[in-house]
Design an enzyme around this catalytic site. Structure first.
Site, PDB file in Angstrom:
ATOM      1  N   GLN A   1       0.838  -1.198   0.000  1.00 51.66           N
ATOM      2  CA  GLN A   1       0.000   0.000   0.000  1.00 51.66           C
ATOM      3  C   GLN A   1       0.871   1.244   0.000  1.00 51.66           C
ATOM      4  OE1 GLN A   1      -3.007   0.139   3.223  1.00 51.66           O
ATOM      5  NE2 GLN A   1      -2.166   2.114   3.761  1.00 51.66           N
ATOM      6  N   GLY A   2       0.581   2.193  -0.849  1.00 44.36           N
ATOM      7  CA  GLY A   2       1.345   3.437  -0.883  1.00 44.36           C
ATOM      8  C   GLY A   2       0.466   4.625  -0.548  1.00 44.36           C
ATOM      9  N   TYR A   3       0.261   4.839   0.729  1.00 42.37           N
ATOM     10  CA  TYR A   3      -0.593   5.961   1.169  1.00 42.37           C
ATOM     11  C   TYR A   3       0.246   7.023   1.885  1.00 42.37           C
ATOM     12  CZ  TYR A   3      -5.038   3.444   0.382  1.00 42.37           C
ATOM     13  OH  TYR A   3      -6.110   2.802  -0.157  1.00 42.37           O
ATOM     14  N   SER A   4       0.708   6.670   3.091  1.00 43.19           N
ATOM     15  CA  SER A   4       1.363   7.672   3.944  1.00 43.19           C
ATOM     16  C   SER A   4       2.653   8.187   3.336  1.00 43.19           C
ATOM     17  CB  SER A   4       1.698   7.056   5.306  1.00 43.19           C
ATOM     18  OG  SER A   4       0.539   6.683   5.976  1.00 43.19           O
TER      19      SER A   4
ATOM     20  N   GLU B   1     -10.250  -1.639   5.472  1.00 44.20           N
ATOM     21  CA  GLU B   1      -9.167  -1.774   6.439  1.00 44.20           C
ATOM     22  C   GLU B   1      -9.705  -1.781   7.863  1.00 44.20           C
ATOM     23  OE1 GLU B   1      -4.810  -0.016   6.659  1.00 44.20           O
ATOM     24  OE2 GLU B   1      -6.222   1.459   7.354  1.00 44.20           O
TER      25      GLU B   1
END
Lengths: 397, 359, 397, 359
Positions: free
Chosen positions: A120-123, A238
């Protein structure tokens, strides 16, 4: 109210248990055998009930209790049925809800089989609680997105085939409207993964650096600039039901510790102050359990709106309860609290068997109020969405 | 009546503060922490040059002849700076010999301890959370030690170790004595090394200490840990206040969010008013001996517990970065863990507070 | 550091003690004799050291220790030396600092003798934490102010001769700049006092209603529109040193209660959980005591700037500690916690002798985080003035 | 599997909620509270008309034949409404007779209790914090009661009182029996009256109750108090949320101050997830008797403690007005005090949780 599952479900549980017993006999399973185990489980309808057969699911009627029974029995068996949270847990339901047909066909079957692992590439370092301020960017060049920037808190990055993430594609649009939701291959030039060591010494997360990383133009979920809305769909998955049985297991680990630790020469569980703290915790753990039961029951009965408030509280309540368990555990290990977590403690999260496992839990519990939506953000959400309070005063940004 | 610091005391703190700032810049502390031995010989030698090794050693034996309060004030700054090194065990060994050693022992050891040439330590803990003298089980008979000691600071490094023995005795064990074996312990706080000491007939020499000497060593240690916790917690509060002034989310420094401000205000309010606890306990150790054990237990329990709480708050306010190994906050989180556990956890100290209060 | 007072101060203490012993022999003192007692005490320099003789003070050199010794000994004697907090405690130092000469001459001597009793007109129903939003007004008509409005939380109003208070005199000026600081006579037409009953049933406060109440034009302290600054001077005196001995007395009351209460057939003080809570409280109480000692010592040595931070914390810390004491006390009275506070408990604040006194303390402690600057306001002050954090985001009012 | 409410149960709550809203408008509640008797005969009669007096009484004896969960749901709404009246003692008396009475006793009392014509109560507590049956000291010999009972709800009003006796027995005492004397107690919670009962040979009739009946009565009472606390706390949270939305300071509703919002969010998060505790305990009382005592103790300890905490937060958020007699918040503050203490404080219940858990 009726807390029995009834003969039909009990029979189902027996059937599932028989199935897990057969497979457990061969444990531990090789990578291949594990995939076979999941295939068989899917054929019988134990896994992926909500996913159409054409994508590799078992396509069964919605039945929250059958799902819960399978989860309980599979968990108890220790068989490798839970694949990465990012793949089956997040991107699959997201693609089912708003992906293109070709995206579903391309990505879902492999993910369900365990062939495709996702991260996952969020923060970003500058975008934590305020995720929408992210700055990693993608610009369209011909038929490719060209990605630059820096993500953080990416778990499983080394083992992943794909990443889903949010990138700023419309630099001139307002903050929330400038983000798109892209998919990309992890193994390619320009994408660098750097492990991030935690305070307890373990390495579960990474930083990911993007230097002209590329992905096809149509590897976008939703439309350009709608990435924020897509992520909200995704985050819904999530923050799903916080399992009550998990908290009970942690608490049972604490009770075991209290039975084998000594205070003043007798088992700590006989120490009056320890008993008091344990009994207080019993109340909190039972709240987690019964709240989970309420949510499961409401979900099964199509009455989720009746539990919308406790669902908002799951994260904060679970964090606080886990912290209470970790702190009491740390107290119970006494002088051994001077020791560092051992290597084995860092591999298994929340090792309750060793004293240093409890040192690690104490340290790991520091992440509780931070990760996956900080406690202060949770309080804002509970206050605003749960209690109807007005939004905070904000700076005019 | 004066319940405050003298100019000399403020100068002492300032000196150590400047020493730490110049000799232990952040990257060096980081390197020492990662390396994990908890010791840098050069740093130790330089700190001895400014007198840190012999603050309470009488002037006639080469020390500065100061009192426990001065030592505690030094430890406040050691806590602030997270200074790695054998200061705690060393200071307690020097106090023990000064209080309970024979003239010969004093002459032999105190000057070397004061100069930092020799490193001292104390072996107090035993298995099953034993810290109190009354519970010590190591035997000292016919000049030989037998038993096991746990969590001995810098056991591998120390030139002399004061070993607590059955009945509250203290015996001087020299480095590498036959019949003694040291195993390193992987400690959570990498600024303070620990070892396990196995004694199978190691030769040692008793201190002809008056009764109660071992208890006084424990009390002094508790005061020093309280002081270290105060310094560390206050440093974390200041660091975190600074972080919240600069870290922006939602277009504004997070310090402007009232809940952030209030968490910091609460943390500061848990710590600042407790400053007098370690002052008073240190003063009592010198001047009001009958109050000393309870004052030390109170300061130890209260300050190390509050500092641990505050360290958690400060991690939370740092957000994700606070949870990483690369963030310096961890130094103080782990020192707080050490301080809270070493010489007896708050739970045990609070029970002593009740007992000693005649409750 | 030196915690002994030394021979000079010990001799002073002995002298004071001899004096109180003489007067205590005649206790309880009549109103007249009490005034005479204070006169004699003032002549000897025990009282009103900082006040010039021409206003009725004893005009002695500043000596915080002599002041502390007198306070300790006079308190211990139970003699009536403390006059109303509003008069001697607040208006007298305010007038000394910024009053007109004629105001000092007119008001101070009578106040010191106990002939003049004062009450305070600050808070309003709509102006609590946000005191500067007060709306009670005064307009100048000829040589008189004409006052209208409504004040609340006014203690001692029935027994008072005078009120000092803040009134809006410049309706067009910005919020803080529109307030003036006026003095007025309480006993006059148009001024109505209504007792306000507390949650515990006691009546210590009042509401005061103003309907064309009048006061001379020159009964103003400071200039027109400077009332806010005058009040800040004044509040400085309200939030003076939180006496450490007071907290110790409360805690001793709790210890007594723990000795005479039973849990499971033995004294509560032997109950391990109670002991733990008491020992934790011992830490907090000792913090209050030693912080008081630090402040006293710094004041005596002219080093008040060294204790500016703990002074900001006195109110919040004291409130929290008192609440902890009250809650443990309430737990210790057990089933008697079902009883209402008795009449006698309501008269004596913080009666520690009776079980229902502890019920009252539990209820009374609810006021702690509210009164005299709420705990949340205190946290803002500590964060902003103490830790240098920026001001809150505010609405653009 | 269904862990939720049925439509009938939601309707039951709705009915009581509407009853309270129409029959107990704020000024009437205020007047009853100030008057202090904790009782209004008209209100009681009307509440009996909608079935509140006989919810769990079997239909064959004129009741609604519902279960403890339904009763607990009713008590949740009583807690919300702060409804003054003898509901608690009455419900427990009816449960005791239904569980442990002879056929004759059932026929004599249950129909009158169910209709509200007779008011029942229970006399359980004795001096020195005694609540548990094993500690009861009132003697029942030759048909006569001797001893003292404390904190008997509505002792002066009750037509029958079930008196707990040595060994965990229950005896039916009728109103104004010779040899019984009632003294009113000035209770902190004016919505529920209390009395002291002195028994000097008062005639009474034993319930031929199976062993454990008295314990079950206590357990049921604890579940009801937990439910009442839940309702009261939730009502306070909603009331306070509304207050903070309207009360302005510094030119803005105070709910916009993050610390205010977070205090309310924390309060709500302490309460809402505990709803299942009293549901489960009520369910267990009927269906899982071996789990019932521990579930009841857990629910009682946890919910009454949390509700007391929340009541304090809500006073604080109301500011000065919250501290006054004229502010309605006090009703719930004091009900929380009653609920926390009555039938045994959290401390005692937590010790039972530990014991019953085999710890």
């Amino acid at each position: 109210m009726d807390l029995s599952f009834g003969p039909e479900y009990e029979a189902y549980r027996a059937e599932v248990r028989e199935f897990t017993a057969e497979w457990s006999a061969h444990a531990p399973l090789s990578h291949e055998r594990a995939a076979e185990f999941r295939d068989r489980a899917t054929e019988r309808g134990y896994l992926y009930r909500g996913i159409p057969k054409r994508y590799g699911g078992s396509e069964r009627e919605f039945d929250a209790f059958r799902e819960a029974i399978v989860a309980e029995e599979f968990d108890a068996s220790g068989l490798p049925w839970r694949l990465g949270a990012q793949g089956v847990g997040m991107i699959v339901p997201t693609l089912l809800e708003i992906g293109e047909e070709w995206q579903r066909e391309k990505f879902i079957p492999g993910t369900l089989r365990g062939d495709y692992v996702w991260c996952q590439g969020y923060s970003e370092p500058g975008a934590g609680s305020d995720l929408a301020s992210l700055r990693s960017s993608a610009r369209l060049e011909g038929d490719e997105w060209v990605i630059n920037g820096h993500k953080i808190w990416t778990s499983d990055a080394q083992d992943s085939n794909y990443m889903f993430g949010m990138f700023r594609t419309e630099p001139d649009a307002p903050k929330h409207a400038g983000i798109s939701y892209l998919l990309l291959e992890v193994d390619q030039p320009g994408l660098e993964i750097r492990p991030l060591r935690q305070i307890d010494g373990a390495v579960h997360f990474n930083e990911v650096f993007f230097d002209d990383v590329r992905t096809p133009a149509d590897w976008i979920v939703g439309k350009r600039g709608q990435g924020w809305q897509v992520a909200r769909v995704n985050l819904k998955y999530e923050r799903n039901l916080g399992g009550g049985s998990m908290m009970r297991r942690h608490f049972n680990g604490l009770l075991e510790l209290a039975r084998r630790s000594e205070i003043d020469g007798r088992p700590a569980i006989q120490d009056p102050v320890t008993r008091r703290r344990l009994a207080e915790l019993e109340g909190y753990v039972r709240c987690v359990e019964t709240t989970y039961m309420r949510q499961l029951s409401a979900t099964a009965n199509g009455e989720e709106q009746k539990v919308s408030l406790p669902i908002l509280m799951n994260k904060l309540y679970g964090t606080d309860t886990r912290e209470k368990i970790a702190r009491l555990g740390y107290d119970l290990v006494g002088s051994d609290g001077l020791r560092a977590p051992a290597e084995e403690d860092l591999k298994i999260q929340s090792n309750t068997e060793t004293v240093t496992g409890w040192v690690d839990q104490y340290l790991f519990s520091l992440a509780g109020p931070i990760a996956a939506g900080s406690s202060n953000i949770q309080r804002n959400i509970i206050g605003e969405r749960g209690l109807g309070l007005p939004r905070d005063l904000r700076s005019p940004s | 009546m004066h319940f405050g610091l003298t100019e000399e005391q403020e100068l002492l703190q300032q000196t150590i503060r400047e020493f730490a700032a110049s000799e232990l810049p952040a990257p060096k502390l980081r390197a020492l922490f990662d390396e994990g031995s908890g010791h840098d010989p050069g740093l130790w030698a330089k700190s001895a040059e400014i007198g840190l090794a012999g603050l309470t050693v009488p002037e006639s034996y080469g020390g500065a002849g100061l009192e426990l309060l001065d030592l505690a004030l030094a430890f406040e700054v050691l806590g602030e700076s997270a200074l790695p090194g054998p200061y705690l065990g060393h200071a307690l060994a020097a106090l023990a010999i000064a209080e309970g050693g024979s003239e010969d022992q004093k002459q032999r050891w105190l000057p070397r301890l004061a100069s930092g040439e020799a490193i001292g330590t104390v072996a107090l803990a035993e298995r099953n959370n034993v810290w109190e003298c009354a519970d010590w089980r190591v035997e000292f008979r016919d000049g030989a030690l037998a038993g096991e000691k746990e969590f001995v600071p810098y056991a591998q490094l120390a030139d002399l170790t004061l070993v607590g023995t059955v009945g509250g005795g203290l015996a001087v064990l020299e480095r590498d004595a036959e019949g003694s074996r040291v195993d390193a312990v992987d400690g959570v706080d990498r600024t303070r090394a620990l070892g396990r000491l196995e004694l199978t007939g190691a030769r040692a020499e008793a201190l002809p200490a008056p009764p109660g000497t071992a208890e006084r060593v424990l009390d002094a240690g508790r005061v020093l840990l309280a002081a270290d916790s105060f310094g560390g917690a206050w440093k974390l509060i200041e660091t975190t206040a600074e972080y919240t002034r600069t870290r922006e989310q939602f277009g504004t420094p997070i310090a402007q969010f009232q809940s952030v401000k209030h968490m910091l205000a609460d943390a500061a309010t848990e710590i600042e008013p407790a400053r007098g606890l370690f002052w008073y306990a240190a003063y009592a150790w010198e001047r009001l001996p009958e109050e000393s054990p309870r004052a030390a237990a109170t300061a130890k329990a209260h300050l190390t517990d509050r500092a641990a709480d505050v360290s958690r708050t400060c991690v939370e306010l740092h957000g994700g970065i606070g949870f990483t190994w690369e963030c310096d906050v961890q130094f103080w989180v782990k020192r707080a863990m050490f301080n809270r556990t070493f010489l007896g956890a708050p739970s045990a100290q609070l029970e002593r507070v009740a007992d000693l209060g005649g409750w």
